[in-house]
Design a protein around this motif. Structure first.
Motif, PDB file in Angstrom:
ATOM      1  N   LYS A  64       5.531   5.670  -4.645  1.00 55.69           N
ATOM      2  CA  LYS A  64       5.309   4.835  -3.447  1.00 55.69           C
ATOM      3  C   LYS A  64       4.809   5.652  -2.273  1.00 55.69           C
ATOM      4  CE  LYS A  64       8.542   1.293  -4.703  1.00 55.69           C
ATOM      5  NZ  LYS A  64       9.979   1.189  -4.810  1.00 55.69           N
ATOM      6  N   ASP A  67      -0.535   9.280  -1.916  1.00 57.38           N
ATOM      7  CA  ASP A  67      -1.887   8.839  -1.554  1.00 57.38           C
ATOM      8  C   ASP A  67      -2.805   8.952  -2.767  1.00 57.38           C
ATOM      9  OD1 ASP A  67      -1.599   8.698   1.518  1.00 57.38           O
ATOM     10  OD2 ASP A  67      -0.703  10.611   0.925  1.00 57.38           O
ATOM     11  N   LYS A  97      -0.915  -3.189  -2.836  1.00 53.92           N
ATOM     12  CA  LYS A  97      -0.149  -3.033  -1.586  1.00 53.92           C
ATOM     13  C   LYS A  97      -0.756  -1.967  -0.684  1.00 53.92           C
ATOM     14  CE  LYS A  97       4.588  -4.027  -2.909  1.00 53.92           C
ATOM     15  NZ  LYS A  97       5.733  -3.260  -3.381  1.00 53.92           N
ATOM     16  N   LYS A  98      -1.292  -0.908  -1.325  1.00 52.21           N
ATOM     17  CA  LYS A  98      -1.739   0.248  -0.549  1.00 52.21           C
ATOM     18  C   LYS A  98      -3.215   0.466  -0.869  1.00 52.21           C
ATOM     19  CE  LYS A  98       0.125   4.871   0.250  1.00 52.21           C
ATOM     20  NZ  LYS A  98       1.104   5.849  -0.167  1.00 52.21           N
ATOM     21  N   LEU A 101      -4.885   3.922  -1.664  1.00 50.10           N
ATOM     22  CA  LEU A 101      -4.319   4.743  -2.737  1.00 50.10           C
ATOM     23  C   LEU A 101      -5.420   5.058  -3.756  1.00 50.10           C
ATOM     24  CD1 LEU A 101      -1.860   5.812  -4.463  1.00 50.10           C
ATOM     25  CD2 LEU A 101      -1.705   3.500  -5.412  1.00 50.10           C
TER      26      LEU A 101
END
Ligand code: SAH
Ligand code: SF4
Ligand code: F3S
Length: 466
Positions: A64, A67, A97-98, A101
């Motif tokens: 989580k 990067d 979500k990111k 990433l």
């Protein structure tokens, strides 16, 4: 720890992350790296981690927080592929979500099926094969700057030896002595995903190990798919025994191990080296694969059972306390009950110290993939269980015979399961667990086994030898 360097002529170093140099802005960017497969992949991961640390990324154990998420994959059996693909699938949610990433797939599965996997997984940013891992920093920069998905899957490029490693251990280190394989055992994907065999010049290996010794490392494990053919193709006219001799004289290194030894290339000279060179440990992993000559031939292994037994006899004659471990494949195409019973009988006769038992897994593109995978899965499973249980009994009996017999142990540190206890390995590569303290970490101690399981000795230490 030594200072890190990029100088190509310098030996690879142990590196520390330099957070301020991050190319992604800020300085707290993190990478998560998961490794599947064998020691080669572990070492490749240490090189990838070294390169990312040089870029300023910090390693994290939390996906989580990351990067960049990199999966360094294996393709040797179907299960290994499924595990990595399963993990890749699970990362889809995180990517949603990111948004920024980056997700990358490296290693043998990437090399084998990278394009296909990239197409099927829109959340995957890049695939990088086994011969391009040194380009990972450059590929990441490209993926970030140009916002494009990348595949780097050359099968013939010469890999540049890494300039730094972020190593998982500070007592024992893996060191490449050769890359690739061209034995083409009929079941095996490795030659197709790792490319042709190439030995590394001995001066580079020696200088890397000297640098490891200067950094406090005590043990090296030399890596190659078939270390016994080391030197083939090198101009310097050296063989594996010659290399062991050079490494044996490096001050600060206490122990030398190596994997893997192919039975067809084990020479009398190598057995002499194990017997004569004080730092070379009395333990050898040389995969038999099957006790049936018919199956060995179909596997294209280049030896028969009697050749293998001759090596075992010679080894045990010259190095009486040698430990021998092996790999076996059960359920190879055409393996009958009679063939399997030959393997069982061979197990009872040779009495290996330990073994890895694998169920045959069909690998597209290999020679064996043209044979019918005709042994039902439950039969493979049954044969696997049978050998595992036989090996368990043999290992237990062998270990019981060593109770009370002094062993030299290199202390690695606190045991992971019980931090009050310490752990290390005997020269025969058996795990020892004992009460200890940090002062003895990295030291050779005299250990007395008091009880044993098939894989572990429990006991106490008498004194520190060094
Ligand atoms: N170079 C090493 C082995 C590398 S692969 C050697 O030759 O000894 C590690 C082990 O995986 C092999 O020894 C073999 O037992 C097993 N293996 C390789 N391909 C396999 C397959 N298709 N199915 C099941 N096991 C396999
Ligand atoms: Fe595979 Fe055989 Fe090469 Fe080992 S020696 S990596 S089993 S092809
Ligand atoms: Fe190793 Fe698996 Fe590749 S066993 S060489 S990581 S296919």
């Amino acid at each position: 720890m030594q200072k890190k360097t990029n100088d190509k002529d310098m030996p690879p170093q142990i590196c520390r992350p330099l957070a301020s140099k991050s190319k992604r802005g800020g300085g707290n960017h993190k990478f998560f790296l998961k490794t599947y497969g064998c020691q080669m992949n572990k070492l490749d991961s240490e090189a990838i981690a070294g390169a990312l640390s040089e870029l300023g990324y910090e390693m994290t154990v939390s996906e989580k927080e990351a990067d960049i998420i990199l999966l360094n994959t294996c393709s040797v059996r179907d299960l290994a592929e499924k595990k990595a693909l399963g993990k890749l699938g699970l990362l889809k949610k995180l990517k949603k979500k990111k948004g920024n990433l980056l997700i990358g797939l490296a290693g043998c599965l990437a090399q084998h099926k990278g394009e296909e996997i990239l197409k099927k997984n829109p959340h995957l940013d890049f695939v990088v094969g086994t011969r391009e891992i040194d380009r990972i920093p450059e590929l990441i920069a490209e993926a970030v700057e140009r916002k494009k998905r990348i595949s780097a899957l050359s099968s013939c490029r010469e890999i540049k030896e890494p300039s730094s490693y972020l190593r998982a251990d500070n007592i024992k280190a893996f060191v490449y002595v050769m890359r690739g394989c061209e034995n083409y055992c009929s079941y095996c994907i490795v030659p197709y995903v790792r490319g042709p065999e190439k030995s590394r010049p001995s001066k580079d290996i020696v200088s890397e190990i000297k640098s490891l010794a200067d950094s406090g490392y005590k043990e090296v494990c030399l890596l190659g798919q078939n270390v016994n053919s080391y030197g083939r193709g090198l101009k310097e006219g050296i063989d594996f025994s010659g290399l062991l001799e050079k490494i044996n004289s490096i001050e600060g290194i206490y122990r030398i191990r190596f994997v893997t030894s192919h039975p067809k290339d084990i020479s009398e000279k190598l057995i002499d080296s194990i017997a004569d060179l004080d730092k070379v440990c009395e333990s050898i992993h040389f995969p038999l694969q099957s006790g049936s000559d018919k199956i060995l031939k179909l596997m294209n292994r280049g030896y028969d059972l009697s050749d293998y037994i001759k090596i075992v006899d010679r080894l045990r004659g010259q190095v009486p306390d040698v430990s021998i471990s092996t790999d076996i494949i059960v359920g190879f195409p055409g393996e009958t009950e009679e063939d399997f019973n030959r393997t069982v009988k061979t197990f009872e006769e040779i009495r290996f110290d330990s073994s890895f038992i694998f169920k045959y897994s069909h690998r597209g593109g290999t020679a064996a993939s043209r044979l019918e995978d005709d042994v039902p899965f439950d039969v493979k499973l049954e044969r696997n269980k049978c050998l595992l249980s036989l090996q368990g009994e043999i290992s237990q009996k062998k270990n019981d015979c060593l109770i009370g017999e002094k062993q030299e142990v290199l202390v690695e540190g606190p045991s992971r399961k019980n931090i009050k206890m310490y752990t290390g390995r005997t020269r025969q590569n058996k795990i020892a667990i004992f009460p200890g303290c940090d002062d003895i970490k990295g030291k050779l101690v005299s250990f007395i086994p008091e009880r044993a399981s098939p894989n572990v000795f429990y006991g106490k230490i008498e004194n520190s030898k060094l």
